[in-house]
Design a protein around this motif. Structure first.
Motif, PDB file in Angstrom:
ATOM      1  N   ALA A 304     -84.492  27.456  -3.405  1.00  0.00           N
ATOM      2  CA  ALA A 304     -83.060  26.982  -2.826  1.00  0.00           C
ATOM      3  C   ALA A 304     -82.072  26.570  -4.155  1.00  0.00           C
ATOM      4  O   ALA A 304     -82.314  26.179  -4.935  1.00  0.00           O
ATOM      5  CB  ALA A 304     -83.020  25.858  -1.869  1.00  0.00           C
ATOM      6  N   GLY A 305     -80.790  27.114  -3.770  1.00  0.00           N
ATOM      7  CA  GLY A 305     -79.860  27.005  -4.776  1.00  0.00           C
ATOM      8  C   GLY A 305     -79.503  27.800  -5.881  1.00  0.00           C
ATOM      9  O   GLY A 305     -78.654  27.733  -6.646  1.00  0.00           O
ATOM     10  N   THR A 306     -80.388  28.900  -5.894  1.00  0.00           N
ATOM     11  CA  THR A 306     -80.257  30.024  -6.944  1.00  0.00           C
ATOM     12  C   THR A 306     -79.883  31.190  -5.854  1.00  0.00           C
ATOM     13  O   THR A 306     -79.678  31.254  -4.582  1.00  0.00           O
ATOM     14  CB  THR A 306     -81.514  30.612  -7.276  1.00  0.00           C
ATOM     15  OG1 THR A 306     -82.361  30.833  -6.350  1.00  0.00           O
ATOM     16  CG2 THR A 306     -82.046  29.271  -8.184  1.00  0.00           C
ATOM     17  N   GLU A 307     -79.169  32.204  -6.603  1.00  0.00           N
ATOM     18  CA  GLU A 307     -78.464  33.532  -5.824  1.00  0.00           C
ATOM     19  C   GLU A 307     -79.269  34.581  -6.271  1.00  0.00           C
ATOM     20  O   GLU A 307     -79.466  35.065  -7.243  1.00  0.00           O
ATOM     21  CB  GLU A 307     -77.005  33.426  -6.409  1.00  0.00           C
ATOM     22  CG  GLU A 307     -76.400  34.617  -5.795  1.00  0.00           C
ATOM     23  CD  GLU A 307     -75.044  34.960  -6.388  1.00  0.00           C
ATOM     24  OE1 GLU A 307     -74.467  35.838  -6.287  1.00  0.00           O
ATOM     25  OE2 GLU A 307     -74.644  34.090  -7.212  1.00  0.00           O
ATOM     26  N   PRO A 308     -80.056  35.179  -5.006  1.00  0.00           N
ATOM     27  CA  PRO A 308     -80.662  36.693  -5.598  1.00  0.00           C
ATOM     28  C   PRO A 308     -79.791  37.700  -6.171  1.00  0.00           C
ATOM     29  O   PRO A 308     -78.464  37.677  -5.532  1.00  0.00           O
ATOM     30  CB  PRO A 308     -81.156  36.716  -4.091  1.00  0.00           C
ATOM     31  CG  PRO A 308     -80.959  35.693  -3.270  1.00  0.00           C
ATOM     32  CD  PRO A 308     -79.886  34.886  -3.789  1.00  0.00           C
ATOM     33  N   LEU A 309     -80.264  38.457  -6.905  1.00  0.00           N
ATOM     34  CA  LEU A 309     -79.367  39.547  -7.539  1.00  0.00           C
ATOM     35  C   LEU A 309     -79.962  40.891  -7.396  1.00  0.00           C
ATOM     36  O   LEU A 309     -81.118  40.847  -7.271  1.00  0.00           O
ATOM     37  CB  LEU A 309     -79.352  39.116  -9.163  1.00  0.00           C
ATOM     38  CG  LEU A 309     -78.525  37.793  -9.489  1.00  0.00           C
ATOM     39  CD1 LEU A 309     -78.592  37.772 -10.950  1.00  0.00           C
ATOM     40  CD2 LEU A 309     -77.105  37.901  -9.077  1.00  0.00           C
ATOM     41  N   LEU A 310     -78.820  41.709  -7.614  1.00  0.00           N
ATOM     42  CA  LEU A 310     -79.638  43.238  -7.470  1.00  0.00           C
ATOM     43  C   LEU A 310     -79.393  43.646  -8.846  1.00  0.00           C
ATOM     44  O   LEU A 310     -78.571  43.066  -9.728  1.00  0.00           O
ATOM     45  CB  LEU A 310     -78.448  44.014  -6.579  1.00  0.00           C
ATOM     46  CG  LEU A 310     -78.613  43.564  -5.249  1.00  0.00           C
ATOM     47  CD1 LEU A 310     -77.809  44.391  -4.161  1.00  0.00           C
ATOM     48  CD2 LEU A 310     -80.193  43.571  -4.593  1.00  0.00           C
ATOM     49  N   SER A 311     -79.899  44.893  -9.260  1.00  0.00           N
ATOM     50  CA  SER A 311     -79.772  45.333 -10.579  1.00  0.00           C
ATOM     51  C   SER A 311     -78.285  45.487 -11.081  1.00  0.00           C
ATOM     52  O   SER A 311     -78.151  45.009 -12.298  1.00  0.00           O
ATOM     53  CB  SER A 311     -80.506  46.767 -10.603  1.00  0.00           C
ATOM     54  OG  SER A 311     -81.912  46.841 -10.331  1.00  0.00           O
TER      55      SER A 311
END
Length: 315
Positions: A304-311
């Motif tokens: 929680a609090g982080t942002e998932p990222l794509l390549s």
């Protein structure tokens, strides 16, 4: 000299001693008695006609002629694992042992989040965890001493695969009663460079904090050897620092505040300072499919609090 005098097991013994610089600990890792391990290494040295290690009462050192032998032994073992992966029908999936490392400022705070799902999805996977600094871990990865690394991107990825997982913001950590306690809409410009506490040189978080604050590398001042020491320095009133989000809270979401002496505050004014956390492994690893599945799992389960990222989001 014939190949009959060499065995993969003996090469594992040699690599373990080279990495741990200790025959006893190497024997424990290899699940063999120390006398047996020492005898096999002696036998291998006789077969090769050279001394691999310099043995003293205090420590074990690689000899100059032993260094390239150990480097090649790692290559041979890596190729042997590739052969086994092809033979066991795993089709690149994660099986057996996975040596997973993380940078010091990430491992203790991320491992508790990822271990439960890893143990649930791959119950038969043997995880060997370790920590270190970015440069040293990348060297170990390229040498085959570890299999994958969790660190801050970007990195020099020649021969490596680097998959971004999530963006982790930095919070301002300051002591209770600090002048910024009541400041609304906290901005990076509100910080006083003279009171900014940093990790010592060699930690990527130090460089990231300086860059976020628009500062150049500086010497002198008081520096901490680790993130926990840095937190206690803040609690002692020595100054303030930028703290990665995961390091500010426990797995249960509680605040890591050193007895209520430290306050953590997010920055306002657009995208906050932070770092991109990624998973890196060798492009030649036969378990590429499984490691990509691991990256996807970690990305989907970001704390929680982080942002998932794509390549494509990593420069």
């Amino acid at each position: 000299m014939t190949l009959a005098g060499l065995s993969l097991r003996d090469l594992e013994y040699v690599v373990a001693v080279a990495e741990l610089r200790h025959f006893g600990r190497a024997a424990e890792r290899c699940a063999v008695s120390q006398p047996s391990l020492s005898a096999q290494i002696r036998k291998l040295e006789e077969t090769l006609g050279l001394a691999l290690f310099e043995r003293t009462s205090r420590k074990v050192l690689l000899t100059p002629r032993g260094e390239p032998i150990v480097a090649q032994a790692r290559v041979v073992l890596d190729e042997a694992r590739r052969l086994m992966a092809l033979a066991d029908g795993s089709d690149g999936r994660l099986t057996g042992r996975l040596r997973l490392a993380a940078i010091h400022t990430l491992g203790p705070y991320l491992f508790p989040h990822i271990l439960p799902p890893l143990r649930s999805i791959w119950p038969d996977l043997t995880l060997i965890l370790s920590e270190g600094r970015t440069d040293a871990l990348l060297e170990e990865l390229r040498d085959g001493r570890i299999d994958a690394v969790l660190l801050a991107l970007p990195v020099e990825s020649d021969g490596l695969v680097a998959e971004p997982l999530f963006f982790e913001p930095f919070l301002l950590a300051h002591p209770i009663g600090h002048r910024l306690c009541g400041t609304p809409d906290l901005l990076l410009g509100d910080l006083d460079a003279g009171e900014l506490l940093l990790l010592e040189e060699g930690h990527c978080l130090r460089d990231q904090a300086l860059a976020a604050c628009g500062l150049t590398a500086r010497g002198g001042g008081v520096h901490a050897t680790g993130l926990e020491t840095l937190r206690h320095m803040v609690a002692a009133g020595a100054g303030c620092t930028l703290m990665p989000l995961l390091a500010t809270r426990g797995v249960d979401g509680s605040t890591a505040g050193v007895g209520g002496l430290v306050e953590y505050r997010p920055f306002d004014g657009g995208k906050p300072p932070g770092r991109v956390v990624g998973l890196v492994w060798r492009a030649s690893d036969p378990r590429d499919r499984g490691l990509r599945e691991l990256a996807d799992l970690l990305r989907r389960g970001t704390p929680a609090g982080t942002e998932p990222l794509l390549s494509q989001k990593v420069d």
